[in-house]
Design a protein around this motif. Structure first.
Motif, PDB file in Angstrom:
ATOM      1  N   VAL A   1     -19.588  -1.842  -4.353  1.00 41.16           N
ATOM      2  CA  VAL A   1     -19.161  -2.889  -3.271  1.00 41.16           C
ATOM      3  C   VAL A   1     -20.358  -3.024  -2.293  1.00 41.16           C
TER       4      VAL A   1
ATOM      5  N   ARG B   1       1.001  -1.286   0.133  1.00 37.76           N
ATOM      6  CA  ARG B   1      -0.149  -0.215  -0.049  1.00 37.76           C
ATOM      7  C   ARG B   1       1.169   1.254  -0.034  1.00 37.76           C
TER       8      ARG B   1
ATOM      9  N   ILE C   1      -8.158   2.884  -2.376  1.00 36.79           N
ATOM     10  CA  ILE C   1      -7.205   3.883  -2.783  1.00 36.79           C
ATOM     11  C   ILE C   1      -7.387   4.692  -3.990  1.00 36.79           C
ATOM     12  N   GLY C   2      -8.569   4.324  -4.665  1.00 32.27           N
ATOM     13  CA  GLY C   2      -8.807   5.133  -6.108  1.00 32.27           C
ATOM     14  C   GLY C   2     -10.255   6.069  -5.800  1.00 32.27           C
TER      15      GLY C   2
ATOM     16  N   ARG D   1      -9.310   1.843   3.174  1.00 33.59           N
ATOM     17  CA  ARG D   1     -10.214   2.444   2.221  1.00 33.59           C
ATOM     18  C   ARG D   1      -9.548   2.443   0.891  1.00 33.59           C
TER      19      ARG D   1
ATOM     20  N   TYR E   1     -19.213  -6.880   1.697  1.00 33.19           N
ATOM     21  CA  TYR E   1     -17.630  -7.196   1.793  1.00 33.19           C
ATOM     22  C   TYR E   1     -17.384  -7.777   3.399  1.00 33.19           C
TER      23      TYR E   1
HETATM   24  C1  HEM Z   1     -16.792   4.632  -7.806  1.00 32.47           C
HETATM   25  C2  HEM Z   1     -15.836   4.020  -7.812  1.00 32.47           C
HETATM   26  C3  HEM Z   1     -15.232   2.862  -6.652  1.00 32.47           C
HETATM   27  C4  HEM Z   1     -15.735   2.257  -5.722  1.00 32.47           C
HETATM   28  C5  HEM Z   1     -17.202   2.596  -5.068  1.00 32.47           C
HETATM   29  C6  HEM Z   1     -14.975   1.453  -4.773  1.00 32.47           C
HETATM   30  C7  HEM Z   1     -15.055   1.006  -3.738  1.00 32.47           C
HETATM   31  C8  HEM Z   1     -14.024   0.210  -2.936  1.00 32.47           C
HETATM   32  C9  HEM Z   1     -14.076  -0.420  -1.572  1.00 32.47           C
HETATM   33  C10 HEM Z   1     -15.689  -0.619  -0.655  1.00 32.47           C
HETATM   34  C11 HEM Z   1     -12.974  -0.937  -1.069  1.00 32.47           C
HETATM   35  C12 HEM Z   1     -12.855  -1.552   0.229  1.00 32.47           C
HETATM   36  C13 HEM Z   1     -12.823  -3.107   0.029  1.00 32.47           C
HETATM   37  C14 HEM Z   1     -12.757  -3.597   1.449  1.00 32.47           C
HETATM   38  O1  HEM Z   1     -12.186  -3.199   2.207  1.00 32.47           O
HETATM   39  O2  HEM Z   1     -13.016  -4.954   1.357  1.00 32.47           O
HETATM   40  C15 HEM Z   1     -11.957  -0.556  -2.421  1.00 32.47           C
HETATM   41  C16 HEM Z   1     -10.713  -0.879  -2.258  1.00 32.47           C
HETATM   42  C17 HEM Z   1      -9.940  -0.679  -3.084  1.00 32.47           C
HETATM   43  N1  HEM Z   1     -10.046   0.011  -4.658  1.00 32.47           N
HETATM   44 FE1  HEM Z   1     -11.884   0.955  -4.910  1.00 32.47          FE
HETATM   45  N2  HEM Z   1     -13.518   1.561  -5.515  1.00 32.47           N
HETATM   46  C18 HEM Z   1     -13.857   2.598  -6.534  1.00 32.47           C
HETATM   47  C19 HEM Z   1     -12.766   2.876  -7.435  1.00 32.47           C
HETATM   48  C20 HEM Z   1     -11.553   2.510  -7.634  1.00 32.47           C
HETATM   49  C21 HEM Z   1     -10.617   2.902  -8.612  1.00 32.47           C
HETATM   50  C22 HEM Z   1     -10.887   3.839  -9.651  1.00 32.47           C
HETATM   51  C23 HEM Z   1      -9.353   2.333  -8.127  1.00 32.47           C
HETATM   52  C24 HEM Z   1      -7.898   2.543  -8.844  1.00 32.47           C
HETATM   53  C25 HEM Z   1      -7.812   3.055  -9.721  1.00 32.47           C
HETATM   54  C26 HEM Z   1      -9.638   1.401  -7.113  1.00 32.47           C
HETATM   55  C27 HEM Z   1      -8.799   0.511  -6.401  1.00 32.47           C
HETATM   56  C28 HEM Z   1      -9.109   0.008  -5.139  1.00 32.47           C
HETATM   57  C29 HEM Z   1      -7.930  -0.779  -4.384  1.00 32.47           C
HETATM   58  C30 HEM Z   1      -6.513  -1.028  -4.933  1.00 32.47           C
HETATM   59  C31 HEM Z   1      -8.363  -1.171  -3.272  1.00 32.47           C
HETATM   60  C32 HEM Z   1      -7.880  -1.925  -2.051  1.00 32.47           C
HETATM   61  C33 HEM Z   1      -7.114  -0.719  -1.000  1.00 32.47           C
HETATM   62  C34 HEM Z   1      -6.646  -1.934   0.102  1.00 32.47           C
HETATM   63  O3  HEM Z   1      -7.118  -2.566   0.479  1.00 32.47           O
HETATM   64  O4  HEM Z   1      -5.749  -1.134   0.542  1.00 32.47           O
HETATM   65  N3  HEM Z   1     -10.886   1.450  -6.515  1.00 32.47           N
HETATM   66  N4  HEM Z   1     -12.638   0.230  -3.175  1.00 32.47           N
END
Ligand code: HEM
Length: 453
Positions: free
Chosen positions: A328, A117, A401-402, A399, A331
Motif C-alpha cells: 500500500v 472493527r 487488522i491483518g 492500522r 493512501y
Molecule cells: C503484508 C501484508 C499487508 C500489508 C502491507 C497491509 C497493509 C495495510 C494498510 C497500509 C492498511 C491501512 C490502509 C489505510 O488506512 O488506508 C491496511 C488495512 C487493512 N488491512 Fe492490511 N495489509 C496486509 C495484510 C493484510 C491481511 C493478511 C489482512 C486480512 C487477513 C488485511 C486486512 C486489512 C483490513 C481489513 C484493513 C482495514 C482496517 C481498518 O480500516 O480498520 N491486511 N492494510
C-alpha cells in the motif's frame, strides 16, 4: 469582565488548534495544479516533488475540489493517524474500493466502522491465528509437492503467479476452511481466481467480483442451517455480537467484510512474498543467513505457530521488503475538522496523501535508504528510529487488522519452501515497479527453481 484583545494575534493562533480558516498557512508546493492518483504517473511525479519538499507540501487541485497535502514527516503522520485520528476520515480513492468491497471495514468510517472493527477484531487475535496457521501450513505443503518435480527438472516458474495463487488460497482457507472444497466442486474450480487472473481493478472487474457475493451468501445460509462447527474467520465473524446491542452482523455486513478480507488479505501478502523471493535472489549474503536460520530451526517437516520466534531473521527480511516495496504505497485521509500540523493550518476538507514508499526512503530517517539491509530491523536499530518512519501497515486505530497474520504467513512460507528450494532470477524482463492500488511488479517475475542441496 471582558478580555482584552491579544497583542500578538499569532500567539492566539499558536495556542491549541486555532486555525486561520479563511487564509490558512499552507506549506510550499508545486505551482501547477495536480490530482494525485495511485498510478505510475503520480509515482514519478511524487519522486520529483519529494526531492524538493521532503516533509510536506501543498498540491493545488486540478479537477478535484479540495487542496491536498502530501505528508511525509513522521511527527505529522503520528498526529494524523494516531493522536488526532478522529479529525480525519478515509479520503480520495476509497470510492473506487467501495465499488469492489461494499461498505467493509477498509472503507467505512465513523460509528459504523468502529462497530464493525470491534466485531471482526477477535478473529485476528493470537489465539485464533494460532489455530488458523494449520490452514496456512496445508496450503504451503501442497505448494511444496507441486514444486518438487519442477525443482528436479530445474524448471522456470512464474513466482508472481505462484505467490498470487498461494496468498488467495491461504485467505480462502482461513475464511471458509472445510467449506472450500464444496465451493470448488460446485463451481468447477476456484470462482475467486478472477482476482489472480486479472490485475485490473476497474468498474468491469468490480461488477464481476460483486457477482461472487452470492457464493458467500450461500455459505452463510448453509452454516446457519447446518449449525456446522468450523474454526475460521467466517465462524468468528458469525459468532460476534455487538457489545452494545447484542446483535450479530447482518448478511450484508458479513458479505462486505468477507469480500474485504479476500482482497485486502491476499494481494498485499502476495506482493510481499513475490518481492521477497526477488530480493533474496539479488542478495546472496542475506539469502545465506536466511537459509542458516531455517536449517537450524527445530521443526522437522514444516514450521508451525510455535516456530515463528525461531524465524526472526525471516521476519527481518520481510520487514525490509515491506520498507522498500510497501504494497500500500499511497493512501489518503480527509480532514473533517480543523487541525494544525506544526506551523501549518489544516482546514476541514483538506485531502491528505500518505506514501509509505517515499517515507521509507526519507534520508533524515534512513541511512542509505536504497540499500537492502534486513539488519535495520534488529531490535536495537528499531529502538533508535522514529516509530512513525516505518508504517507499511499504517498506524493507530485504523492500522491493518491483518498485520500479524500477514507476517506469520510469510514466515511460514519461507520457513518451509526456502528450506528445500533455491530460486534464481531469470532475466527475461527488467524488474520494474507497477504502482497501482498495490505496488506490484510490472512484469511477472520468472525464477529457476532447484533443490538447495
Ligand atoms: C503484508 C501484508 C499487508 C500489508 C502491507 C497491509 C497493509 C495495510 C494498510 C497500509 C492498511 C491501512 C490502509 C489505510 O488506512 O488506508 C491496511 C488495512 C487493512 N488491512 Fe492490511 N495489509 C496486509 C495484510 C493484510 C491481511 C493478511 C489482512 C486480512 C487477513 C488485511 C486486512 C486489512 C483490513 C481489513 C484493513 C482495514 C482496517 C481498518 O480500516 O480498520 N491486511 N492494510
Amino acid at each position: 469582565m471582558t478580555s482584552s484583545p491579544p497583542k500578538n494575534p499569532d500567539a492566539v493562533k499558536a495556542s491549541k488548534d486555532d486555525v486561520n480558516l479563511l487564509n490558512p498557512k499552507l506549506p510550499d508546493g508545486p505551482s501547477a495544479p495536480y490530482d494525485m492518483q495511485t498510478t505510475a504517473e503520480t509515482f514519478v511525479w511524487l519522486n520529483d516533488q519529494i526531492a524538493v519538499y521532503p516533509d510536506i507540501f501543498t498540491v493545488k487541485p486540478e479537477k478535484r475540489k479540495d487542496t491536498a497535502l502530501l505528508v511525509n514527516h513522521p511527527d505529522y503522520l503520528k498526529q494524523i493517524l494516531v493522536s488526532k485520528h478522529d479529525r480525519y476520515i478515509k479520503g480520495v480513492g476509497f470510492e473506487r474500493v467501495k465499488m469492489l468491497l461494499g461498505n467493509g471495514v477498509i472503507v467505512s468510517d465513523g460509528p459504523f466502522w468502529r462497530k464493525q472493527r470491534r466485531m471482526i477484531q477477535p478473529a485476528f487475535g493470537k489465539d485464533v491465528i494460532e489455530k488458523l496457521v494449520e490452514q496456512v501450513k496445508q496450503a504451503n505443503l501442497e505448494l511444496l509437492e507441486k514444486w518438487k518435480p519442477l525443482a528436479e527438472s530445474h524448471s522456470v516458474i512464474n513466482i508472481t503467479d505462484e505467490t498470487n495463487e498461494l496468498a488467495l488460497d491461504i485467505i480462502l482457507r482461513a475464511l471458509f476452511s472445510d467449506d472450500l472444497d464444496g465451493i470448488f466442486k460446485q463451481h468447477n474450480g476456484n470462482p475467486f481466481a478472477m482476482l489472480t487472473d486479472n490485475s485490473e481493478r476497474d468498474l468491469k472487474m468490480a461488477v464481476k467480483f460483486r457477482g461472487l457475493t452470492k457464493i458467500v451468501a450461500d455459505i452463510i445460509t448453509q452454516r446457519r442451517e447446518s449449525n456446522a462447527d468450523r474454526l475460521d474467520f467466517l465462524s468468528v465473524f458469525m459468532d460476534a455480537r455487538d457489545k452494545e446491542t447484542g446483535e450479530a452482523m447482518s448478511d450484508k455486513e458479513l458479505i462486505d467484510e468477507i469480500m474485504t478480507i479476500i482482497v485486502a488479505g491476499s494481494e498485499t501478502s502476495a506482493t510481499t512474498m513475490n518481492w521477497s523471493w526477488y530480493c533474496l535472489s539479488q542478495h546472496p549474503d542475506v539469502e545465506s543467513r536466511l537459509h542458516a536460520e531455517i536449517d537450524n530451526a527445530s521443526y522437522e517437516q514444516s514450521p508451525g505457530f510455535e516456530h515463528i520466534m525461531e524465524l526472526g531473521y525471516v521476519r527481518q527480511v520481510v520487514e525490509e521488503v515491506l520498507r522498500l516495496y510497501p504494497p500500500v504505497w499511497l493512501y489518503t485521509r480527509k480532514a473533517i475538522e480543523q487541525d494544525t500540523l506544526g506551523e501549518f493550518d489544516i482546514v476541514p476538507g483538506t485531502d491528505i496523501f500518505i506514501s509509505p514508499y517515499y517515507l521509507h526512503r526519507h534520508k533524515d530517517y534512513w541511512d542509505n535508504p536504497e540499500t537492502f539491509d534486513p539488519d535495520r530491523f534488529l531490535p536495537e536499530q528499531i529502538k533508535q528510529r522514529h516509530k512513525f518512519a516505518y508504517i507499511p501497515f499504517s498506524a493507530g486505530p485504523r492500522r491493518c487488522i491483518g498485520d500479524f497474520f500477514g507476517i506469520v504467513e510469510a514466515q511460514l512460507h519461507f520457513g518451509l519452501l526456502a528450506r528445500h528450494f533455491k530460486l534464481s532470477f531469470v532475466e527475461d524482463h527488467p524488474v520494474e515497479l507497477a504502482p497501482e492500488v498495490n505496488l506490484r511488479t510490472k512484469f511477472p517475475i520468472k525464477m529457476r527453481i532447484s533443490y538447495r542441496t
